[in-house]
Design a protein around this motif. Structure first.
Motif, short mmCIF file in Angstrom:
data_model
loop_
_atom_site.label_atom_id
_atom_site.label_comp_id
_atom_site.label_asym_id
_atom_site.label_seq_id
_atom_site.Cartn_x
_atom_site.Cartn_y
_atom_site.Cartn_z
N VAL A 103 0.81 -0.98 -0.35
CA VAL A 103 0.18 0.21 0.26
C VAL A 103 1.56 1.80 -0.27
CG1 VAL A 103 -1.59 1.13 0.93
CG2 VAL A 103 -1.61 -1.09 0.63
N SER A 104 1.68 1.05 1.00
CA SER A 104 2.67 2.34 0.72
C SER A 104 3.78 2.58 -0.65
CB SER A 104 4.15 2.37 1.69
OG SER A 104 3.71 1.76 3.45
N LEU A 105 3.38 2.31 -1.36
CA LEU A 105 3.71 1.86 -3.16
C LEU A 105 3.14 3.07 -3.91
CD1 LEU A 105 4.63 -1.15 -4.59
CD2 LEU A 105 6.94 -0.03 -3.58
N ASN A 107 -11.11 -2.05 3.25
CA ASN A 107 -11.03 -1.91 1.62
C ASN A 107 -9.60 -2.45 0.42
OD1 ASN A 107 -14.04 -2.39 1.46
ND2 ASN A 107 -14.16 -0.19 1.12
N GLY A 108 -9.04 -2.28 1.89
CA GLY A 108 -7.12 -2.87 1.17
C GLY A 108 -6.20 -1.78 1.70
N ILE A 156 -9.22 3.06 -4.54
CA ILE A 156 -8.98 3.53 -3.23
C ILE A 156 -7.90 3.95 -3.02
CG2 ILE A 156 -8.64 1.59 -1.83
CD1 ILE A 156 -10.31 2.37 1.08
N ASN A 157 -6.55 3.66 -2.95
CA ASN A 157 -5.86 3.54 -2.85
C ASN A 157 -5.24 4.64 -3.21
OD1 ASN A 157 -4.83 2.29 -0.26
ND2 ASN A 157 -5.11 0.70 -1.44
N TRP A 213 -14.90 5.12 -4.78
CA TRP A 213 -13.73 6.04 -4.66
C TRP A 213 -12.74 5.26 -3.42
CZ3 TRP A 213 -11.93 8.17 -9.54
CH2 TRP A 213 -13.00 8.84 -10.33
N LEU A 214 -14.12 4.90 -2.16
CA LEU A 214 -13.72 4.46 -1.40
C LEU A 214 -14.01 3.05 -1.14
CD1 LEU A 214 -13.49 8.05 0.84
CD2 LEU A 214 -12.03 6.73 -0.32
#
Length: 310
Positions: free
Chosen positions: A92-94, A260-261, A176-177, A169-170
């Motif tokens: 997710v940090s990517l 949601n990831g 989401i990300n 969008w979320l």
């Protein structure tokens, strides 16, 4: 190598050793340390001591409430490195990592333009820096309404007849990300903008005049004057961007709670510490995150060394 040794050199060394040495008064020697006592005490109290305690907690099994702590050594680290799902959230940090390059590029672009005589530049400076002054929780709730179904973004798309681009969008794990990373770009671009603006405005204006006389256009001035001159600031902002992308917490926690990831490593650490009551494992995760940030910082400093002053 010649075996001849000049007698002048030993005499010069002896004279240097026997030279009169001026002794400063005691007050002059201790005055700098008196000024450093308070900041060093604050640094030790709120940085060094908590880090040492965190490492100590990572070697124990503790629920964060009771006084009893069971020494387990490096078992928490073994569990951390043998459970891939604990590191999977780093993907997710990517999203935030690549978004930080967009953020730095926009900040540098606007700082370069507004560092020269531009109409309404003070107004634009305030607009760009204003998001950084807003509380992160307020920004999270604002964009929560912005991205919700039928919210501001969907209403804007509908106004321009672009209903086909409306999304969850979320709610969509594939989108989401991107939404959260875009919010972070809007939130933190002002800080980088101010850093770049201050660095660019400190450049000697005569360099631009000389470059103009030599026929250099704006791009060449940016490439050969501005960019080399602000390299230390670029290096600093790059370090902040990397460490920030690895330790994202505020925006995704307020807007989605990691659903949601969108869970980040810091949100996962908070969950282990305060929901699952595994403070020892959470402390180990925090130590690993700190080590990763330090390693990345050292590598970046090696790859982009600062220019030494003349």
């Amino acid at each position: 190598m010649s075996s001849f040794t000049s007698p002048v050199r030993p005499r010069a060394i002896q004279a240097w050793r026997e030279r009169p040495r001026s002794k400063k008064p005691l007050t002059q020697r201790i005055t700098p340390w008196l000024f450093l006592i308070v900041p060093l005490a604050l640094l030790a109290t709120f940085t060094f001591i908590p880090v040492v305690n965190m490492f100590w907690y990572s070697l124990t099994e503790w629920n964060g409430i009771s006084k009893d702590k069971t020494w387990v050594g490096f078992e928490n680290y073994i569990e951390l490195f043998t459970r891939p799902e604990l590191f999977r959230v780093f993907f997710v940090s990517l999203y935030y990592f690549f978004a930080s390059f967009i953020q730095l590029g926009l900040a540098l672009y606007f700082a370069t333009i507004l560092s020269f005589s531009t109409r309404f530049r003070n107004l634009f400076k305030g607009i760009l820096f204003f998001p950084y002054l807003i509380n992160g929780v307020a920004i999270g709730f604002t964009f929560l309404y912005f991205f919700r179904p039928g919210g501001t973004l969907d209403a804007t798309l509908a106004y321009f007849g672009l209903e086909q681009f409306q999304q969850l969008w979320l709610g969509d794990p594939d989108i989401i990300n991107f939404s959260l990373a875009g919010t972070s770009v809007w939130r933190y671009m002002g800080l980088n903008f101010v850093l770049f603006l201050g660095a660019i405005q400190s450049i000697d204006p005569t360099l631009y005049e000389a470059a103009g006389l030599d026929g250099a256009d704006k791009w060449q001035q940016f490439r050969h004057i501005i960019l080399p001159s602000i390299r230390p600031v670029v290096s600093l902002t790059f370090i902040l961007a990397i460490s920030g992308s690895l330790s994202v917490f505020e925006i995704p926690y307020v807007m989605t709670g990691g659903a949601n990831g969108s869970e980040t490593f810091v949100i996962q650490t908070i969950d282990y510490a305060f929901e699952l009551r595994k403070t020892g494992l959470a402390s180990a995760m925090a130590v690993v995150l700190l080590a990763i940030v330090l390693i990345v910082t050292v590598i970046q400093r090696r790859l982009v060394p600062e220019e030494k002053g003349n």
